[in-house]
Design a protein around this motif. Sequence first.
Motif, PDB file in Angstrom:
ATOM      1  N   TYR A   1       0.834  -1.195   0.000  1.00 44.08           N
ATOM      2  CA  TYR A   1       0.000   0.000   0.000  1.00 44.08           C
ATOM      3  C   TYR A   1       0.876   1.255   0.000  1.00 44.08           C
ATOM      4  N   SER A   2       0.296   2.349  -0.485  1.00 45.54           N
ATOM      5  CA  SER A   2       0.969   3.634  -0.375  1.00 45.54           C
ATOM      6  C   SER A   2       0.763   4.168   1.036  1.00 45.54           C
ATOM      7  N   LEU A   3       1.502   5.212   1.386  1.00 43.96           N
ATOM      8  CA  LEU A   3       1.407   5.782   2.727  1.00 43.96           C
ATOM      9  C   LEU A   3      -0.002   6.283   3.023  1.00 43.96           C
ATOM     10  N   SER A   4      -0.662   6.818   2.019  1.00 42.53           N
ATOM     11  CA  SER A   4      -2.026   7.333   2.213  1.00 42.53           C
ATOM     12  C   SER A   4      -3.033   6.212   2.433  1.00 42.53           C
ATOM     13  N   GLU A   5      -2.629   4.966   2.135  1.00 42.08           N
ATOM     14  CA  GLU A   5      -3.515   3.809   2.319  1.00 42.08           C
ATOM     15  C   GLU A   5      -3.135   2.983   3.546  1.00 42.08           C
ATOM     16  N   ALA A   6      -2.452   3.604   4.487  1.00 39.43           N
ATOM     17  CA  ALA A   6      -1.970   2.883   5.661  1.00 39.43           C
ATOM     18  C   ALA A   6      -3.108   2.207   6.415  1.00 39.43           C
ATOM     19  N   ASN A   7      -4.285   2.844   6.437  1.00 41.56           N
ATOM     20  CA  ASN A   7      -5.428   2.238   7.128  1.00 41.56           C
ATOM     21  C   ASN A   7      -5.822   0.912   6.504  1.00 41.56           C
ATOM     22  N   LEU A   8      -5.659   0.796   5.180  1.00 43.86           N
ATOM     23  CA  LEU A   8      -5.976  -0.465   4.506  1.00 43.86           C
ATOM     24  C   LEU A   8      -4.971  -1.556   4.875  1.00 43.86           C
ATOM     25  N   ALA A   9      -3.744  -1.158   5.098  1.00 45.97           N
ATOM     26  CA  ALA A   9      -2.713  -2.115   5.500  1.00 45.97           C
ATOM     27  C   ALA A   9      -3.060  -2.724   6.845  1.00 45.97           C
ATOM     28  N   PHE A  10      -3.467  -1.890   7.793  1.00 41.69           N
ATOM     29  CA  PHE A  10      -3.843  -2.397   9.112  1.00 41.69           C
ATOM     30  C   PHE A  10      -5.106  -3.259   9.028  1.00 41.69           C
ATOM     31  N   SER A  11      -6.026  -2.893   8.152  1.00 43.74           N
ATOM     32  CA  SER A  11      -7.250  -3.685   7.976  1.00 43.74           C
ATOM     33  C   SER A  11      -6.942  -5.070   7.425  1.00 43.74           C
ATOM     34  N   ALA A  12      -5.982  -5.150   6.508  1.00 46.75           N
ATOM     35  CA  ALA A  12      -5.603  -6.442   5.930  1.00 46.75           C
ATOM     36  C   ALA A  12      -5.075  -7.379   7.011  1.00 46.75           C
ATOM     37  N   ILE A  13      -4.308  -6.832   7.940  1.00 48.81           N
ATOM     38  CA  ILE A  13      -3.780  -7.639   9.039  1.00 48.81           C
ATOM     39  C   ILE A  13      -4.904  -8.015  10.002  1.00 48.81           C
ATOM     40  N   LYS A  14      -5.715  -7.035  10.367  1.00 49.28           N
ATOM     41  CA  LYS A  14      -6.807  -7.271  11.314  1.00 49.28           C
ATOM     42  C   LYS A  14      -7.793  -8.299  10.793  1.00 49.28           C
ATOM     43  N   ASP A  15      -8.075  -8.263   9.492  1.00 50.15           N
ATOM     44  CA  ASP A  15      -9.062  -9.168   8.889  1.00 50.15           C
ATOM     45  C   ASP A  15      -8.462 -10.509   8.476  1.00 50.15           C
ATOM     46  N   ARG A  16      -7.204 -10.750   8.849  1.00 46.08           N
ATOM     47  CA  ARG A  16      -6.509 -12.019   8.568  1.00 46.08           C
ATOM     48  C   ARG A  16      -6.373 -12.298   7.076  1.00 46.08           C
ATOM     49  N   LYS A  17      -6.264 -11.244   6.291  1.00 44.20           N
ATOM     50  CA  LYS A  17      -6.065 -11.417   4.854  1.00 44.20           C
ATOM     51  C   LYS A  17      -4.584 -11.497   4.499  1.00 44.20           C
ATOM     52  N   ALA A  18      -3.741 -11.066   5.416  1.00 39.18           N
ATOM     53  CA  ALA A  18      -2.308 -11.010   5.129  1.00 39.18           C
ATOM     54  C   ALA A  18      -1.674 -12.386   5.183  1.00 39.18           C
ATOM     55  N   MET A  19      -0.729 -12.602   4.273  1.00 38.45           N
ATOM     56  CA  MET A  19       0.126 -13.790   4.314  1.00 38.45           C
ATOM     57  C   MET A  19       1.566 -13.301   4.172  1.00 38.45           C
ATOM     58  N   GLY A  20       2.330 -13.461   5.207  1.00 41.64           N
ATOM     59  CA  GLY A  20       3.661 -12.890   5.200  1.00 41.64           C
ATOM     60  C   GLY A  20       3.593 -11.430   5.600  1.00 41.64           C
ATOM     61  N   LYS A  21       4.234 -10.568   4.813  1.00 44.13           N
ATOM     62  CA  LYS A  21       4.352  -9.160   5.160  1.00 44.13           C
ATOM     63  C   LYS A  21       3.327  -8.287   4.429  1.00 44.13           C
ATOM     64  N   VAL A  22       2.870  -7.261   5.122  1.00 47.89           N
ATOM     65  CA  VAL A  22       2.102  -6.175   4.520  1.00 47.89           C
ATOM     66  C   VAL A  22       3.006  -4.954   4.546  1.00 47.89           C
ATOM     67  N   MET A  23       3.290  -4.381   3.378  1.00 42.42           N
ATOM     68  CA  MET A  23       4.274  -3.310   3.269  1.00 42.42           C
ATOM     69  C   MET A  23       3.617  -1.992   2.860  1.00 42.42           C
ATOM     70  N   ILE A  24       4.088  -0.906   3.473  1.00 44.61           N
ATOM     71  CA  ILE A  24       3.704   0.447   3.071  1.00 44.61           C
ATOM     72  C   ILE A  24       4.881   1.048   2.292  1.00 44.61           C
ATOM     73  N   VAL A  25       4.614   1.433   1.059  1.00 44.19           N
ATOM     74  CA  VAL A  25       5.667   1.875   0.151  1.00 44.19           C
ATOM     75  C   VAL A  25       5.460   3.345  -0.201  1.00 44.19           C
ATOM     76  N   PHE A  26       6.514   4.146  -0.054  1.00 43.85           N
ATOM     77  CA  PHE A  26       6.438   5.538  -0.482  1.00 43.85           C
ATOM     78  C   PHE A  26       6.293   5.588  -2.007  1.00 43.85           C
ATOM     79  N   ASP A  27       5.585   6.571  -2.482  1.00 43.81           N
ATOM     80  CA  ASP A  27       5.248   6.652  -3.905  1.00 43.81           C
ATOM     81  C   ASP A  27       6.476   6.606  -4.804  1.00 43.81           C
ATOM     82  N   ASP A  28       7.562   7.217  -4.394  1.00 43.60           N
ATOM     83  CA  ASP A  28       8.745   7.259  -5.256  1.00 43.60           C
ATOM     84  C   ASP A  28       9.576   5.983  -5.193  1.00 43.60           C
ATOM     85  N   MET A  29       9.116   4.999  -4.363  1.00 41.61           N
ATOM     86  CA  MET A  29       9.828   3.718  -4.260  1.00 41.61           C
ATOM     87  C   MET A  29       9.120   2.614  -5.016  1.00 41.61           C
TER      88      MET A  29
END
Length: 252
Positions: A221-249
């Motif tokens: 996810y992008s930094l502006s979508e950080a809430n979605l990253a936490f939701s993916a973990i909370k809802d047990r959708k994540a497998m492995g890592k959930v990463m927040i990536v800056f737009d220029d990366m």
Amino acid sequence: PKGCDLVAAAGLPIAFVTSHLTLVLLVLGAAGGVGLAAVQIGKICGAVVIAVARGAEKVQLLKSLGVDHVVDLMNQNVTASVKEFLNSRNLKGVDVLYDPVGGNLAKETMKLLNWGAQILVIGFASGEIPIIPTNIILVKARHVTCFLKCLPVSDTYSDESTSNESIALMQQISVANNWTVHGFYWGSYIIHQPAMLEDSVRELFSWMEKGLITVHVSHTYSLSEANLAFSAIKDRKAMGKVMIVFDDMGNA
């Protein structure tokens, strides 16, 4: 590391160093970040790895990593499944329990531990801190070296009931001194043994370069979508890592 994806490399240090410094056998929450790390390192080091996860997709991912036995909590009883596997391999029990989950699952899998087994407390993803019955400690008579780094109860838990439970857990462990639990927090190495932490990261990156381990990133996810990253973990959708990536990366 040379030739490695930058986002995947960023996901390596915490999850993989936690597992690199503590070899595992039975891995709870095995499809999470530290769980997948523990599974891979266990296989590299020659352990017989048993993984516990929830859902067919996570089970398939673990099997693709060469795990010796996977328990799907959606439709299997962990105790019965692991016992059946151990019997099929003529193994007496679990030597190391790697627990980032806590709760009832942690207490249930303690029934599977071998004499002299080690319990590695990594976290409490279930939201429940397990209270370990002293009768199990006494009967099994386990002995483990302790590298436990504790914070004062008042600094860690805000409510009185949780604090009392934590005190009870420490009392239970101290009464039966044949059994000590590893409380493992990788960040404390920065203060106490930074050279060991650096060596661990260096070796893990070398393994990554050689293709011996992979960092599975299920969501980015992008930094502006950080809430979605936490939701993916909370809802047990994540497998492995959930990463927040800056737009220029994103295209790095």
